[in-house]
Design a protein around this motif. Structure first.
Motif, PDB file in Angstrom:
ATOM      1  N   THR A  81      25.102   7.211  25.380  1.00  0.00           N
ATOM      2  CA  THR A  81      25.926   7.137  24.173  1.00  0.00           C
ATOM      3  C   THR A  81      26.958   6.027  24.274  1.00  0.00           C
ATOM      4  OG1 THR A  81      25.629   9.525  23.883  1.00  0.00           O
ATOM      5  CG2 THR A  81      27.404   8.473  22.644  1.00  0.00           C
ATOM      6  N   VAL A  82      27.552   5.860  25.447  1.00  0.00           N
ATOM      7  CA  VAL A  82      28.538   4.796  25.645  1.00  0.00           C
ATOM      8  C   VAL A  82      27.903   3.423  25.453  1.00  0.00           C
ATOM      9  CG1 VAL A  82      29.969   3.688  27.397  1.00  0.00           C
ATOM     10  CG2 VAL A  82      30.066   6.150  27.101  1.00  0.00           C
ATOM     11  N   ILE A  83      26.722   3.232  26.000  1.00  0.00           N
ATOM     12  CA  ILE A  83      26.035   1.941  25.850  1.00  0.00           C
ATOM     13  C   ILE A  83      25.706   1.677  24.388  1.00  0.00           C
ATOM     14  CG2 ILE A  83      23.983   0.637  26.488  1.00  0.00           C
ATOM     15  CD1 ILE A  83      23.928   2.171  29.110  1.00  0.00           C
ATOM     16  N   THR A  84      25.229   2.696  23.683  1.00  0.00           N
ATOM     17  CA  THR A  84      24.874   2.518  22.268  1.00  0.00           C
ATOM     18  C   THR A  84      26.106   2.169  21.438  1.00  0.00           C
ATOM     19  OG1 THR A  84      23.083   4.127  22.564  1.00  0.00           O
ATOM     20  CG2 THR A  84      23.769   3.622  20.306  1.00  0.00           C
ATOM     21  N   ILE A  85      27.191   2.877  21.655  1.00  0.00           N
ATOM     22  CA  ILE A  85      28.417   2.600  20.892  1.00  0.00           C
ATOM     23  C   ILE A  85      28.921   1.192  21.188  1.00  0.00           C
ATOM     24  CG2 ILE A  85      30.835   3.275  20.631  1.00  0.00           C
ATOM     25  CD1 ILE A  85      29.987   6.150  21.042  1.00  0.00           C
ATOM     26  N   SER A 126      23.746 -12.369  17.841  1.00  0.00           N
ATOM     27  CA  SER A 126      22.923 -13.107  18.800  1.00  0.00           C
ATOM     28  C   SER A 126      22.429 -12.196  19.916  1.00  0.00           C
ATOM     29  CB  SER A 126      23.713 -14.279  19.393  1.00  0.00           C
ATOM     30  OG  SER A 126      24.824 -13.791  20.121  1.00  0.00           O
ATOM     31  N   LEU A 127      21.379 -12.663  20.564  1.00  0.00           N
ATOM     32  CA  LEU A 127      20.825 -11.921  21.692  1.00  0.00           C
ATOM     33  C   LEU A 127      21.809 -11.895  22.858  1.00  0.00           C
ATOM     34  CD1 LEU A 127      18.479 -10.458  23.092  1.00  0.00           C
ATOM     35  CD2 LEU A 127      17.541 -12.709  23.678  1.00  0.00           C
ATOM     36  N   GLU A 128      22.531 -12.974  23.070  1.00  0.00           N
ATOM     37  CA  GLU A 128      23.498 -13.027  24.158  1.00  0.00           C
ATOM     38  C   GLU A 128      24.624 -12.023  23.952  1.00  0.00           C
ATOM     39  OE1 GLU A 128      21.194 -16.708  24.271  1.00  0.00           O
ATOM     40  OE2 GLU A 128      22.171 -15.566  22.683  1.00  0.00           O
ATOM     41  N   ALA A 129      25.075 -11.863  22.706  1.00  0.00           N
ATOM     42  CA  ALA A 129      26.142 -10.899  22.429  1.00  0.00           C
ATOM     43  C   ALA A 129      25.665  -9.471  22.662  1.00  0.00           C
ATOM     44  CB  ALA A 129      26.634 -11.069  20.998  1.00  0.00           C
ATOM     45  N   VAL A 130      24.443  -9.181  22.254  1.00  0.00           N
ATOM     46  CA  VAL A 130      23.902  -7.830  22.458  1.00  0.00           C
ATOM     47  C   VAL A 130      23.739  -7.546  23.945  1.00  0.00           C
ATOM     48  CG1 VAL A 130      21.888  -6.366  22.067  1.00  0.00           C
ATOM     49  CG2 VAL A 130      22.786  -7.757  20.203  1.00  0.00           C
ATOM     50  N   LEU A 131      23.225  -8.511  24.707  1.00  0.00           N
ATOM     51  CA  LEU A 131      23.063  -8.300  26.152  1.00  0.00           C
ATOM     52  C   LEU A 131      24.407  -8.163  26.853  1.00  0.00           C
ATOM     53  CD1 LEU A 131      20.136 -10.751  27.006  1.00  0.00           C
ATOM     54  CD2 LEU A 131      20.048  -8.269  26.799  1.00  0.00           C
ATOM     55  N   SER A 132      25.400  -8.952  26.443  1.00  0.00           N
ATOM     56  CA  SER A 132      26.722  -8.834  27.046  1.00  0.00           C
ATOM     57  C   SER A 132      27.336  -7.460  26.779  1.00  0.00           C
ATOM     58  CB  SER A 132      27.626  -9.940  26.504  1.00  0.00           C
ATOM     59  OG  SER A 132      28.937  -9.808  27.008  1.00  0.00           O
ATOM     60  N   ALA A 133      27.198  -6.971  25.548  1.00  0.00           N
ATOM     61  CA  ALA A 133      27.718  -5.639  25.227  1.00  0.00           C
ATOM     62  C   ALA A 133      26.964  -4.558  25.990  1.00  0.00           C
ATOM     63  CB  ALA A 133      27.621  -5.396  23.725  1.00  0.00           C
ATOM     64  N   ALA A 134      25.647  -4.710  26.110  1.00  0.00           N
ATOM     65  CA  ALA A 134      24.867  -3.706  26.837  1.00  0.00           C
ATOM     66  C   ALA A 134      25.242  -3.676  28.318  1.00  0.00           C
ATOM     67  CB  ALA A 134      23.375  -3.987  26.669  1.00  0.00           C
ATOM     68  N   ILE A 135      25.501  -4.838  28.917  1.00  0.00           N
ATOM     69  CA  ILE A 135      25.883  -4.877  30.335  1.00  0.00           C
ATOM     70  C   ILE A 135      27.266  -4.272  30.527  1.00  0.00           C
ATOM     71  CG2 ILE A 135      26.439  -6.433  32.230  1.00  0.00           C
ATOM     72  CD1 ILE A 135      24.206  -8.259  31.232  1.00  0.00           C
ATOM     73  N   ASP A 136      28.207  -4.587  29.620  1.00  0.00           N
ATOM     74  CA  ASP A 136      29.541  -3.971  29.719  1.00  0.00           C
ATOM     75  C   ASP A 136      29.468  -2.458  29.566  1.00  0.00           C
ATOM     76  OD1 ASP A 136      30.629  -6.444  30.097  1.00  0.00           O
ATOM     77  OD2 ASP A 136      31.200  -6.736  27.999  1.00  0.00           O
ATOM     78  N   LEU A 138      26.845  -0.663  30.244  1.00  0.00           N
ATOM     79  CA  LEU A 138      26.149  -0.134  31.418  1.00  0.00           C
ATOM     80  C   LEU A 138      27.098  -0.001  32.605  1.00  0.00           C
ATOM     81  CD1 LEU A 138      23.471   0.739  32.700  1.00  0.00           C
ATOM     82  CD2 LEU A 138      23.014  -1.667  33.218  1.00  0.00           C
ATOM     83  N   ARG A 139      28.029  -0.934  32.746  1.00  0.00           N
ATOM     84  CA  ARG A 139      29.003  -0.826  33.834  1.00  0.00           C
ATOM     85  C   ARG A 139      29.886   0.408  33.650  1.00  0.00           C
ATOM     86  NH1 ARG A 139      33.332  -5.541  34.839  1.00  0.00           N
ATOM     87  NH2 ARG A 139      31.434  -6.758  35.183  1.00  0.00           N
ATOM     88  N   LEU A 140      30.388   0.616  32.431  1.00  0.00           N
ATOM     89  CA  LEU A 140      31.200   1.811  32.170  1.00  0.00           C
ATOM     90  C   LEU A 140      30.373   3.080  32.328  1.00  0.00           C
ATOM     91  CD1 LEU A 140      33.839   3.103  31.287  1.00  0.00           C
ATOM     92  CD2 LEU A 140      33.182   2.684  28.911  1.00  0.00           C
ATOM     93  N   ALA A 141      29.102   3.026  31.919  1.00  0.00           N
ATOM     94  CA  ALA A 141      28.233   4.191  32.069  1.00  0.00           C
ATOM     95  C   ALA A 141      28.002   4.533  33.533  1.00  0.00           C
ATOM     96  CB  ALA A 141      26.900   3.926  31.364  1.00  0.00           C
ATOM     97  N   CYS A 142      27.875   3.517  34.388  1.00  0.00           N
ATOM     98  CA  CYS A 142      27.705   3.774  35.822  1.00  0.00           C
ATOM     99  C   CYS A 142      28.943   4.421  36.421  1.00  0.00           C
ATOM    100  CB  CYS A 142      27.378   2.479  36.544  1.00  0.00           C
ATOM    101  SG  CYS A 142      25.721   1.848  36.235  1.00  0.00           S
ATOM    102  N   MET A 143      30.120   3.986  35.969  1.00  0.00           N
ATOM    103  CA  MET A 143      31.348   4.617  36.465  1.00  0.00           C
ATOM    104  C   MET A 143      31.415   6.083  36.043  1.00  0.00           C
ATOM    105  SD  MET A 143      34.210   1.654  35.907  1.00  0.00           S
ATOM    106  CE  MET A 143      34.030   0.051  36.672  1.00  0.00           C
ATOM    107  N   LEU A 144      31.047   6.363  34.793  1.00  0.00           N
ATOM    108  CA  LEU A 144      31.037   7.759  34.342  1.00  0.00           C
ATOM    109  C   LEU A 144      30.033   8.582  35.144  1.00  0.00           C
ATOM    110  CD1 LEU A 144      31.239   7.299  30.456  1.00  0.00           C
ATOM    111  CD2 LEU A 144      33.042   8.086  31.988  1.00  0.00           C
ATOM    112  N   CYS A 145      28.885   8.011  35.443  1.00  0.00           N
ATOM    113  CA  CYS A 145      27.886   8.746  36.223  1.00  0.00           C
ATOM    114  C   CYS A 145      28.344   8.959  37.661  1.00  0.00           C
ATOM    115  CB  CYS A 145      26.556   8.002  36.188  1.00  0.00           C
ATOM    116  SG  CYS A 145      25.735   8.041  34.582  1.00  0.00           S
TER     117      CYS A 145
END
Length: 401
Positions: A81-85, A126-136, A138-145
């Motif tokens: 959910t965090v990654i999607t938002i 852009s694709l770069e913006a979507v990938l940058s948001a997904a990586i950010d 994903l980092r927060l999601a890993c911390m939550l996990c």
């Protein structure tokens, strides 16, 4: 009288296996905090996905049968959910594009006032913006996990016993807060299972009323039982501390916290004098420890069967700390592989040393002892489930004369 020790039970091969026991909760929390620190030092999606894989492997191998041990999958849903938002917000609130971006689609653009400059609503995505948001995300999601893994593996009630007496009341509040979510998950699962047994056909929002009311009732009953248990165990009774001792404790804690804040500021600011750095930090730590030791006198409590801190605890905690240290060192010497750039858009590398550092954390599943098995009402270990008899075993044997 000498203590009589019993060896660990042996299997069929004659080899002894480790006795199941619960690992010290602080060891699991140090392991998880170390992994979270390692995650904060990288934006490589391959390393972040490897951290999620390590967390899932360790949790599946060393979780017990407690209610909070089944809550890790809900942390995974929260991470998704965090990654999607994060991706949706980056697509809606765009920050502009560059000529080298790969445009995926364009949203309707809404004009914004001048004081809202720098951020636009809608526009090309852009694709770069979507990938940058997904990586950010994903980092927060890993911390939550990481925090979810520690909450799944460690018993929050056992962690309360190791706190000093001065922090006992705060520890009770934190323990109750950490155990609320797993208990609510258990209540929802139990109510949903009861609805299925009663042939409940409502789904979605229609089933919310039939699930929410029993869950809230169960939460109220748990709160009443907890209050009764705390009252019967003498919670809230203070020791022989006087008013003067309490004032001295408060003064020591206040001065210690001021010293810690000033010391951290002195370490971070290169222009600050040297006495404002490490000496002030050390003095603040000493004052805080003195305040905790003096404040512990007003809480009278005993400890029954304290959790041991043995070699497995050192190994598990060391695995998490080693992962954090190796990631920090790699970031200082080779930041391009740990934090790859999206310009130009290429496949991220998989550096060797950070990969080994994350895989070191996976050895906690081997170093930690197996969790204790559930016991039956008689106090012994529950037997394995009975094997279903085959057809040839159930048929009567024919006796030939």
């Amino acid at each position: 009288m000498s203590r009589v020790t019993t060896p660990a039970p042996a299997d069929k091969g004659g080899q002894y296996r480790r006795v199941p026991r619960s690992l010290h909760p602080v060891a699991w929390w140090l392991w998880a905090i170390g992994l979270a620190t390692a995650v904060s030092r990288t934006s490589n999606p391959l390393l972040l996905l490897l951290v999620l894989a390590v967390l899932g492997y360790v949790v599946s191998a060393r979780r017990g049968d407690a209610p909070w041990a089944r809550a890790f999958k809900y942390y995974l849903w929260l991470a998704l959910t965090v990654i999607t938002i994060r991706v949706v917000f980056r697509a809606v609130f765009a920050t502009g594009t560059t000529p080298d971006d790969h445009i995926l689609f364009a949203l309707p653009h809404l004009p914004t006032p001048d004081w809202y400059a720098g951020i636009q609503i809608g526009g090309p995505v852009s694709l770069e913006a979507v990938l940058s948001a997904a990586i950010d995300g994903l980092r927060l999601a890993c911390m939550l996990c990481c925090i979810g893994a520690a909450n799944t593996l460690a018993n929050p009630k056992r962690a309360l016993r190791i706190l000093p007496g001065a922090l006992y009341e705060l520890g009770v509040a934190v323990t109750v807060a950490l155990s609320v979510a797993p208990q609510l998950v258990e209540s929802v699962q139990r109510v949903a299972r009861a609805r299925r047994l009663r042939a409940g056909r409502s789904r979605g929002l229609r089933a919310l009323r039939s699930i929410a009311i029993p869950v809230l009732e169960d939460a109220l009953e748990r709160a009443l039982r907890l209050a009764a248990a705390m009252d019967s165990r003498g919670y809230g009774r203070t020791g022989t501390a006087t008013a003067r001792t309490r004032r001295i404790t408060a003064a020591l804690m206040l001065l210690g916290m001021i010293g810690l804040c000033a010391g951290v500021y002195g370490l971070l600011d290169a222009t600050a004098p040297r006495l404002l750095g490490f000496p002030t930090l050390l003095g603040g730590a000493v004052l805080c420890c003195a305040g905790l030791a003096l404040g512990s006198r007003r809480v009278s409590r005993t400890s029954y069967r304290p959790d041991p801190w043995a070699i497995p605890e050192w190994i598990v905690a060391g695995c998490g700390v080693a992962s954090a240290v190796l990631l920090v060192l790699t970031t200082n010497f080779n930041a391009a592989e740990v934090n790859p750039s999206l310009y130009p858009l290429t496949w991220p590398p998989l550096p060797l040393l950070p990969t080994v550092a994350i895989l070191v954390a996976a050895s906690a599943a081997v170093a930690a002892p197996p969790p204790p098995r559930p016991t039956n009402r008689a106090g012994g270990i529950a037997p394995p489930p009975a094997r279903r008899a085959t057809k040839t075993e159930t048929e009567p044997t024919k006796v030939t004369p």
